[in-house]
Scaffold this motif. Structure first.
Motif, PDB file in Angstrom:
ATOM      1  N   LYS A  37       9.529   3.954  -0.408  1.00 46.35           N
ATOM      2  CA  LYS A  37       9.156   5.055   0.485  1.00 46.35           C
ATOM      3  C   LYS A  37       7.739   5.548   0.224  1.00 46.35           C
ATOM      4  O   LYS A  37       7.319   6.569   0.749  1.00 46.35           O
ATOM      5  N   HIS A  38       7.015   4.840  -0.618  1.00 50.17           N
ATOM      6  CA  HIS A  38       5.635   5.246  -0.925  1.00 50.17           C
ATOM      7  C   HIS A  38       4.823   5.318   0.374  1.00 50.17           C
ATOM      8  O   HIS A  38       4.869   4.395   1.196  1.00 50.17           O
ATOM      9  N   PRO A  39       4.087   6.410   0.592  1.00 52.07           N
ATOM     10  CA  PRO A  39       3.395   6.575   1.872  1.00 52.07           C
ATOM     11  C   PRO A  39       2.302   5.545   2.140  1.00 52.07           C
ATOM     12  O   PRO A  39       1.985   5.253   3.283  1.00 52.07           O
ATOM     13  N   ASN A  71       8.249   2.253  -5.285  1.00 53.01           N
ATOM     14  CA  ASN A  71       9.129   3.011  -4.415  1.00 53.01           C
ATOM     15  C   ASN A  71       8.928   2.566  -2.967  1.00 53.01           C
ATOM     16  O   ASN A  71       7.831   2.649  -2.431  1.00 53.01           O
ATOM     17  N   ARG A  99       0.157  -0.218   3.378  1.00 51.71           N
ATOM     18  CA  ARG A  99       0.719  -0.097   4.730  1.00 51.71           C
ATOM     19  C   ARG A  99      -0.422  -0.241   5.741  1.00 51.71           C
ATOM     20  O   ARG A  99      -0.277  -0.865   6.776  1.00 51.71           O
TER      21      ARG A  99
END
Lengths: 450, 212
Positions: free
Chosen positions: A93-95, A91, A279
């Motif tokens: 949008k995975h944090p 995903n 990230r």
């Protein structure tokens, strides 16, 4: 008639007496240099292919095996995971996860692995440039590594059938389906990509679905048979699964976003692993992610840096033992040089006295014997280095067959310079006592003894 | 050219050797005769600077060799003293020519292959230039030894029993050549020997008494 020439003549006058020392010295130095070469090149390959990957997620099994199979392509995969399981990590949008690149491993062509993946694998992970042609776009299009192209003599437009499994076993050929078609060749990069055949995951499924009687659905099947992957067919093919924004995908250059979406929708399909970049790899939640995956899912998450360090430390024990052994051999050869020189003094006593009579100082006689030790050391060093580099070149063939990695004996390391310093030191130490002995020769006594 | 005065040498307390004074002028040829045990080899080694005398002075070409440091003495010897031994020894790894080149090199003088060639020719062994010394007969070896003693144009030549290992024919030949070459090069020659065959060949003679 300088000292070097005189020492050399003295050594070559009775070559046999120094042969053992020389062979031992060369053997020891050769072994050390060989280990240095291997160690350096293995580490280089591992380091170069880390490519900033923070985590590898795959089927349960040995984490090291997972790393080796998914990142270095030298071991069998631990198994497959379903897209459904993998989907949460893919995903965008995975944090915690910046990117998760899927890999489908299991097929090969003449020993070179065919990997189903996305363009991100080359664009953002290994940053490999295209040499000629283009990246794969359609199903069954492949872009191949420089080594693969060279070794298998494949060029753009070449076709081949893949084989099931990772060996060179030709029995399990997927030869009842359409052939893969080479559309591009990567520039040589020194990374693992050189050794790979890359395509999209759908191509891998396509080949396999066919084999297993078409899990993917009859619709798919019928069309595949018809012709090689043409645009219309391909479009049509995919329409069966997802109708949305597929037309855009086919011809777009930013092809990374769309296949992933398509991929994540293929919930009943399987991939082998995900290569994950965080990230922020300092975020403590990132560090916990691996443990969470291990504890709460049927997946295994492995940290490459950790596993490779683990592997180094395991290899380290072996190389250390061998290096120690090699140094012992060098040391014994030093001892043998010492004994040869020392015993040769006895019969050369008179010659040494004679040199003194002819005007040689004690220092001169001392340096003559030291030079003999150093000449032996340098000679042993050169022969040893020659053997190791030659041996490495020969071994490279074997290593290539076994691991698909290129090794070479044509590089020289800075550590080999230190090795020369070590060799010179041993040559000097071995000669120093005989040299002192020689320089102390009592001329008169020696001359009257005979 | 060669002077020795009040030379004494003791290996230990009991064996103290005393030697007669020696005065040799430039170009003279001397015979030093003595039975074994008279200390004649010891004297030769003292004169050649291979050992140091405890007493007395040795002057070669106006240099008192006792004043030289060890390495100066090595250098001085290589330059000014040619020594011939009873049995010639060479650096066996080298050829005849290389042995002579080595003598020039160790003495620190310019290598002169022409000189070597001429010397060997004069000693009738020019054809052995490239032979290994092991391959020479004893007579030939002794002639190479003469060439080696002469090659650096020394001030004096000391010969220790140069003929005792040779048969009569070779003895005559070697002594004749040694005399002749020493004369040609105007070198002072001192032969130490117990070989009676040489007795009548030299005018200047010193007799050593048995001391041990």
């Amino acid at each position: 008639m300088n000292s070097l020439k005189l020492s050399w003549k003295n050594l070559t006058h009775k070559p046999l007496s120094m042969l053992l020392s020389l062979v031992l010295f060369a053997l020891g130095v050769g072994l050390i240099s060989m280990l240095l070469l291997l160690d350096k090149q293995v580490q280089d390959k591992f380091d170069k292919n880390l490519a900033g990957i923070d985590l590898v997620i795959g089927a349960k099994g040995s984490p090291l095996q997972l790393i080796l199979s998914s990142m270095y392509h030298i071991d069998s995969p631990t198994g497959n995971i379903s897209i459904k399981e993998a989907r949460p990590f893919m995903n965008p949008k995975h944090p915690l996860i910046k990117s998760a690149i899927p890999l489908s491993i299991g097929d090969s062509h003449k020993g070179y692995r065919i990997i189903g993946t996305t363009h991100e694998y080359v664009d953002s992970l290994y940053r490999v440039n295209i040499g000629t042609g283009k990246l794969w776009v359609e199903d069954l299009e492949v872009t191949i590594g420089a080594t693969v192209a060279r070794e298998l003599k494949l060029s753009i437009g070449s076709n081949f059938h893949s084989a099931h499994g990772l060996g060179t076993d030709e029995i399990m050929m997927h030869d009842d389906v359409d052939a893969f078609k080479v559309v591009g060749i990567f520039a040589e990069s020194g990374t693992v990509v050189d050794q790979l055949i890359l395509t999209n995951p759908q191509s891998i499924w396509k080949v396999h679905d066919h084999d297993h009687g078409g899990e993917g659905g009859g619709h798919d099947h019928g069309h595949d048979h018809g012709a090689t992957a043409e645009h219309d067919h391909d479009d049509h093919d995919h329409e069966g699964h997802d109708h949305d924004d597929h037309e855009g995908h086919d011809h777009s250059e930013h092809a990374t976003a769309t296949p992933r979406k398509a991929l994540t929708d293929e919930v009943d399909k399987e991939i082998t692993s995900l290569l994950v970049k965080y990230r922020n790899n300092r975020d403590w939640r990132s560090l916990n992610l691996a443990r969470n995956i291990d504890e709460n899912t049927d997946l295994k998450a492995a940290n490459p840096a950790y596993e490779i360090n683990h592997l180094y430390s395991m290899m380290g024990v072996g190389t250390e033992a061998l290096t120690t052994l090699a140094w012992i051999i060098v040391f014994v050869s030093g001892l043998s040089i010492f004994i040869s020189l020392f015993s040769s003094l006895k019969e050369r006593r008179y010659e040494l006295a004679l040199l003194r009579v002819m005007g040689a100082s004690r220092v001169k006689v001392f340096s003559l014997i030291i030079l003999e030790g150093l000449i032996l050391a340098v000679l042993g060093y050169l022969i040893g280095l020659g053997l190791s580099h030659l041996g490495m070149e020969l071994l490279a063939g074997h290593l290539k067959a076994a691991y698909q990695y290129n090794f070479t004996g044509k590089i020289f390391l800075q550590k080999e310079l230190y090795l020369l310093a070590g060799a010179l030191l041993i040559g000097f130490v071995a000669a120093v006592i005989p040299a002192i002995q020689a320089s102390r020769t009592d001329i008169s006594k020696t001359l009257t003894e005979s | 050219m060669l002077q020795a005065e009040n030379i004494q040498f003791a290996y230990d307390e009991k064996t103290k050797l005393q030697f007669p004074d020696i005065h040799c002028q430039k170009g003279e040829q001397w015979l030093l005769l003595g039975q074994s045990g008279s200390g004649k080899t010891t004297l030769l080694h003292l004169l050649g600077g291979l050992m140091k005398a405890q007493e007395g002075h040795i002057k070669i070409a106006d240099t008192d060799i006792a004043t030289l440091s060890a390495s100066q003495l090595d250098h001085f010897r290589g330059r000014n003293i040619g020594i011939i031994f009873q049995k010639s020894h060479f650096v066996r790894a080298l050829t005849v020519e290389e042995n002579l080149v080595l003598a020039q090199d160790l003495a620190g003088i310019k290598i002169d292959r022409q000189r070597i060639k001429v010397l060997l020719d004069r000693l009738n062994i020019g054809h052995k230039l490239q032979a290994k010394t092991d391959a020479l007969s004893i007579g030939e070896q002794q002639r190479v030894a003469i060439a080696r003693a002469l090659v650096n144009r020394p001030k004096i030549i000391l010969a220790d029993e140069p003929t005792s290992a040779l048969d009569d024919h070779n003895c005559d030949e070697v002594i004749r050549l040694l005399e002749q070459q020493a004369k040609e090069e105007a070198v002072t020659l001192l032969i130490v020997t117990h070989d009676g065959r040489l007795k009548n060949k030299f005018d200047h003679q010193i007799h050593l008494q048995k001391q041990l």
